[in-house]
Design an enzyme around this catalytic site. Structure first.
Site, PDB file in Angstrom:
ATOM      1  N   LYS A 150     -77.356  38.364  25.116  1.00 12.95           N
ATOM      2  CA  LYS A 150     -76.603  38.040  26.328  1.00 12.95           C
ATOM      3  C   LYS A 150     -76.537  36.529  26.430  1.00 12.95           C
ATOM      4  O   LYS A 150     -77.381  35.821  25.899  1.00 12.95           O
ATOM      5  CB  LYS A 150     -77.308  38.592  27.573  1.00 12.95           C
ATOM      6  CG  LYS A 150     -76.390  38.760  28.763  1.00 12.95           C
ATOM      7  CD  LYS A 150     -75.618  40.052  28.676  1.00 12.95           C
ATOM      8  CE  LYS A 150     -74.623  40.211  29.781  1.00 12.95           C
ATOM      9  NZ  LYS A 150     -74.066  41.586  29.805  1.00 12.95           N
ATOM     10  N   ASP A 210     -68.500  39.429  30.920  1.00 10.44           N
ATOM     11  CA  ASP A 210     -69.411  39.998  31.916  1.00 10.44           C
ATOM     12  C   ASP A 210     -68.941  39.388  33.247  1.00 10.44           C
ATOM     13  O   ASP A 210     -67.777  38.963  33.345  1.00 10.44           O
ATOM     14  CB  ASP A 210     -70.879  39.646  31.595  1.00 10.44           C
ATOM     15  CG  ASP A 210     -71.878  40.479  32.408  1.00 10.44           C
ATOM     16  OD1 ASP A 210     -72.117  41.636  32.048  1.00 10.44           O
ATOM     17  OD2 ASP A 210     -72.416  39.972  33.419  1.00 10.44           O
TER      18      ASP A 210
HETATM   19  P1  NDP Z   1     -66.461  40.787  37.527  1.00  8.28           P
HETATM   20  O1  NDP Z   1     -66.711  39.342  37.520  1.00  8.28           O
HETATM   21  O2  NDP Z   1     -65.151  41.313  37.064  1.00  8.28           O
HETATM   22  O3  NDP Z   1     -66.706  41.395  38.980  1.00  8.28           O
HETATM   23  C1  NDP Z   1     -67.934  41.237  39.600  1.00  8.28           C
HETATM   24  C2  NDP Z   1     -67.857  41.882  40.961  1.00  8.28           C
HETATM   25  O4  NDP Z   1     -69.161  41.962  41.528  1.00  8.28           O
HETATM   26  C3  NDP Z   1     -67.040  41.082  41.952  1.00  8.28           C
HETATM   27  O5  NDP Z   1     -66.461  41.916  42.892  1.00  8.28           O
HETATM   28  C4  NDP Z   1     -68.100  40.184  42.589  1.00  8.28           C
HETATM   29  O6  NDP Z   1     -67.755  39.673  43.848  1.00  8.28           O
HETATM   30  C5  NDP Z   1     -69.248  41.144  42.691  1.00  8.28           C
HETATM   31  N1  NDP Z   1     -70.501  40.382  42.696  1.00  8.28           N
HETATM   32  C6  NDP Z   1     -70.925  39.510  41.751  1.00  8.28           C
HETATM   33  N2  NDP Z   1     -72.091  38.953  42.102  1.00  8.28           N
HETATM   34  C7  NDP Z   1     -72.396  39.489  43.300  1.00  8.28           C
HETATM   35  C8  NDP Z   1     -73.469  39.321  44.193  1.00  8.28           C
HETATM   36  N3  NDP Z   1     -74.482  38.470  43.911  1.00  8.28           N
HETATM   37  N4  NDP Z   1     -73.463  40.068  45.331  1.00  8.28           N
HETATM   38  C9  NDP Z   1     -72.437  40.923  45.600  1.00  8.28           C
HETATM   39  N5  NDP Z   1     -71.391  41.103  44.813  1.00  8.28           N
HETATM   40  C10 NDP Z   1     -71.376  40.408  43.676  1.00  8.28           C
HETATM   41  O7  NDP Z   1     -67.649  41.422  36.669  1.00  8.28           O
HETATM   42  P2  NDP Z   1     -67.757  42.869  36.005  1.00  8.28           P
HETATM   43  O8  NDP Z   1     -67.016  43.872  36.811  1.00  8.28           O
HETATM   44  O9  NDP Z   1     -67.456  42.719  34.570  1.00  8.28           O
HETATM   45  O10 NDP Z   1     -69.320  43.126  36.116  1.00  8.28           O
HETATM   46  C11 NDP Z   1     -69.913  43.858  37.194  1.00  8.28           C
HETATM   47  C12 NDP Z   1     -71.266  44.388  36.743  1.00  8.28           C
HETATM   48  O11 NDP Z   1     -71.087  45.274  35.626  1.00  8.28           O
HETATM   49  C13 NDP Z   1     -72.273  43.351  36.266  1.00  8.28           C
HETATM   50  O12 NDP Z   1     -73.574  43.777  36.605  1.00  8.28           O
HETATM   51  C14 NDP Z   1     -72.113  43.380  34.749  1.00  8.28           C
HETATM   52  O13 NDP Z   1     -73.261  42.901  34.102  1.00  8.28           O
HETATM   53  C15 NDP Z   1     -71.901  44.859  34.538  1.00  8.28           C
HETATM   54  N6  NDP Z   1     -71.271  45.258  33.282  1.00  8.28           N
HETATM   55  C16 NDP Z   1     -70.070  44.753  32.901  1.00  8.28           C
HETATM   56  C17 NDP Z   1     -69.479  45.186  31.730  1.00  8.28           C
HETATM   57  C18 NDP Z   1     -68.135  44.733  31.311  1.00  8.28           C
HETATM   58  O14 NDP Z   1     -67.643  45.244  30.302  1.00  8.28           O
HETATM   59  N7  NDP Z   1     -67.475  43.835  32.009  1.00  8.28           N
HETATM   60  C19 NDP Z   1     -70.159  46.157  30.854  1.00  8.28           C
HETATM   61  C20 NDP Z   1     -71.384  46.680  31.382  1.00  8.28           C
HETATM   62  C21 NDP Z   1     -71.903  46.221  32.554  1.00  8.28           C
HETATM   63  P3  NDP Z   1     -67.408  38.102  44.026  1.00  8.28           P
HETATM   64  O15 NDP Z   1     -66.000  37.969  43.536  1.00  8.28           O
HETATM   65  O16 NDP Z   1     -67.568  37.851  45.479  1.00  8.28           O
HETATM   66  O17 NDP Z   1     -68.392  37.339  43.204  1.00  8.28           O
HETATM   67  O1  2IT Z   2     -73.314  44.399  29.981  1.00  9.20           O
HETATM   68  C1  2IT Z   2     -72.515  44.706  29.064  1.00  9.20           C
HETATM   69  O2  2IT Z   2     -72.711  45.690  28.336  1.00  9.20           O
HETATM   70  C2  2IT Z   2     -71.322  43.879  28.881  1.00  9.20           C
HETATM   71  N1  2IT Z   2     -71.122  42.948  29.650  1.00  9.20           N
HETATM   72  C3  2IT Z   2     -70.382  44.164  27.754  1.00  9.20           C
HETATM   73  C4  2IT Z   2     -70.872  43.540  26.483  1.00  9.20           C
HETATM   74  C5  2IT Z   2     -69.932  43.608  25.308  1.00  9.20           C
HETATM   75  O3  2IT Z   2     -70.310  43.034  24.289  1.00  9.20           O
HETATM   76  O4  2IT Z   2     -68.856  44.202  25.381  1.00  9.20           O
END
Ligand code: NDP
Ligand code: 2IT
Length: 445
Positions: free
Chosen positions: A125, A165
């Site tokens: 990461k 992420d």
């Molecule tokens: P984005 O940046 O697209 O969206 C993040 C969302 O979460 C936004 O709505 C944001 O709101 C909110 N958020 C972030 N930090 C906080 C906080 N401290 N408190 C409340 N809300 C918060 O990210 P992703 O959708 O990609 O990621 C969301 C989660 O999923 C993370 O935990 C990430 O690690 C996990 N994840 C992502 C993957 C991927 O493929 N993208 C794969 C697997 C897991 P705001 O705009 O106000 O910050």
């Molecule tokens: O938390 C996760 O699994 C991710 N943010 C996606 C990682 C990836 O390499 O696609």
């Protein structure tokens, strides 16, 4: 914890001030106690001691110039945690809260998640404390270019393949890929989540959210339930939340909430995703804008309030520790019978206890959100073949992977006497493959 308590003590001693990493390590090590009992050879080979120590941790300066000509300095990270079963793989997070402990917890989780996908990817990461909010496209581009100017020397298509992420989506991947290509003069699959015309895979955008719903549907099916007709509360409104909502709706659920770090919306008639996509993906505005277009919906300040909304299924898709013990109790009291973790470690260990004690069907993050990285691995395969699969082909593979993860996690839970406990099952199933590979590859003196 008995056999592994010294490993946990060492984690605490060696990594002070990293509570998120301690939390992730504790949850995994507690699940592995029986594995340690049954596999003394793993203890002898120091597998547990080695798996909690990253293979390599890189911290670097990221200087860039803002639109007013001021020099800004952020900190960049890449933690290459484990390469036993494949090249390091995992996302990059750009958020002001990012520090080494958070990147380590995410990298540690990624080892087991990536193993669960069944595909050959190690765990890593990275990210930065850069805050993309309120920055112009030019500022984001210059930051990404500076970040990659250092990161490029540590990564490669067979070495380490970053992706998105929180705060890193298609725009940031594009700027970073462009800079990598310029420095290396190589058009390779060094990042995933690329645009569809330059090496990206269909379904990668949707994969984490869709995969989450495929996993939860399988978990529900085993208990004679489904998304059909269920009321679903989702937190977040980013990449994972949007596509989890899309698939849940497609499977017949009524999704009634979404949120960001400022507050949440409640639309009892069902969230209109076109509006959310326009606000978040195109305009990059706050979720409260939603009520301007749909006045019958309500906006409430404060993001944790989302868990007070009555629901059957909760899908936390925002960030770590967004469900604490109190929120978990409220969800249970309101009749919530299933939780699927889209975010990484969204439930505190105390919240997980509440869910498990209440017999809530609980889909832990490292299993339930593995669809994103699994599809990244499918992107790597397509890049290696210089070929692309259709949407339907990738989607079918993703679905099969999620079903297999459910089966493997629930079989491991049963084998070790923890039937229906997918937390333990996912930890054991993910660990075994990595541990066997580490064991076979010996110890470097
Ligand atoms: P984005 O940046 O697209 O969206 C993040 C969302 O979460 C936004 O709505 C944001 O709101 C909110 N958020 C972030 N930090 C906080 C906080 N401290 N408190 C409340 N809300 C918060 O990210 P992703 O959708 O990609 O990621 C969301 C989660 O999923 C993370 O935990 C990430 O690690 C996990 N994840 C992502 C993957 C991927 O493929 N993208 C794969 C697997 C897991 P705001 O705009 O106000 O910050
Ligand atoms: O938390 C996760 O699994 C991710 N943010 C996606 C990682 C990836 O390499 O696609």
């Amino acid at each position: 914890m008995k056999l592994l308590s010294n490993v946990m003590e060492q984690v605490l001693k060696r990594n002070p001030n990293e509570p998120e990493f301690h939390q992730a390590a504790k949850e995994v090590l507690e699940s592995l106690e029986l594995v340690a009992e049954r596999h003394p050879e793993f203890i002898k080979a120091g597998i547990f001691d080695r798996i909690v120590e990253p293979e390599r941790q890189i911290i670097f300066r990221v200087p860039w110039v803002d639109d007013n000509g001021n020099v800004r300095v952020n900190r960049g990270f890449r933690v290459q945690f484990n390469s036993a079963i494949g090249p390091y793989k995992g996302g990059l997070r750009f958020h002001p809260s990012v520090n080494l402990g958070i990147i380590k917890f995410l990298g540690f989780e990624q080892i087991f998640k990536n193993s669960l996908t069944g595909l050959p990817i190690g765990g890593a990461k990275g990210g930065s404390d850069f805050d993309p909010k309120g920055k112009s496209d030019g500022e984001v581009m210059r930051f990404c270019q500076s970040f990659m100017t250092e990161l490029y020397r540590h990564i490669g298509p067979d070495t380490d393949v970053p992706a998105g992420d929180i705060g890193v989506g298609a725009r940031e991947i594009g700027y970073m890929y462009g800079q990598y290509k310029r420095i290396k003069n190589d058009f390779t699959g060094v990042l995933t989540g690329k645009g569809l015309t330059w090496g990206g895979s269909l379904v990668r955008t949707e994969a984490t959210g869709y995969g989450l719903c495929y996993f939860v549907e399988e978990m529900l099916k085993a208990k004679g339930k489904s998304f059909k007709g269920a009321t679903v509360a989702i937190s977040g409104s980013g990449n994972v939340a949007i596509y989890a909502a899309e698939k849940a709706q497609e499977l017949g659920a009524n999704v009634v909430t979404m949120s960001d770090s400022n507050g949440y919306i409640y639309d009892p008639d069902g969230i209109k995703l076109d509006t959310v996509k326009r606000i978040k993906e195109v305009e990059r505005k706050r979720i409260k804008e939603y009520v301007k277009y749909h006045p019958s919906a309500q906006y409430t300040e404060g993001c944790t309030g989302v868990w007070t909304v009555k629901c059957d299924i909760a899908l936390p898709c925002a960030t770590q520790n967004e469900i604490d013990e109190q929120s978990a109790k409220t969800l249970v009291a309101n009749g919530c019978y299933a939780v699927g973790e889209g975010a990484n470690m969204p439930s505190t260990n105390e919240a997980i206890e509440v869910f498990l004690n209440a017999k809530v069907l609980f889909a832990p993050a490292k299993a339930a959100n593995a669809g994103g990285v699994a599809t990244s691995a499918l992107e790597m395969s397509q890049n290696s073949m210089r070929y692309s699969w259709t949407f339907e082909e990738v989607d079918a593979k993703l679905k099969q992977i999620m079903v297999n993860i459910y089966k493997n996690a629930s079989a491991a839970a049963k084998e070790y006497g923890f039937e229906d406990n997918l937390v333990v099952g996912a930890n054991i199933a993910g660990f075994m493959k990595v541990a066997n590979a580490m064991y076979a590859q010996g110890i470097a003196y």
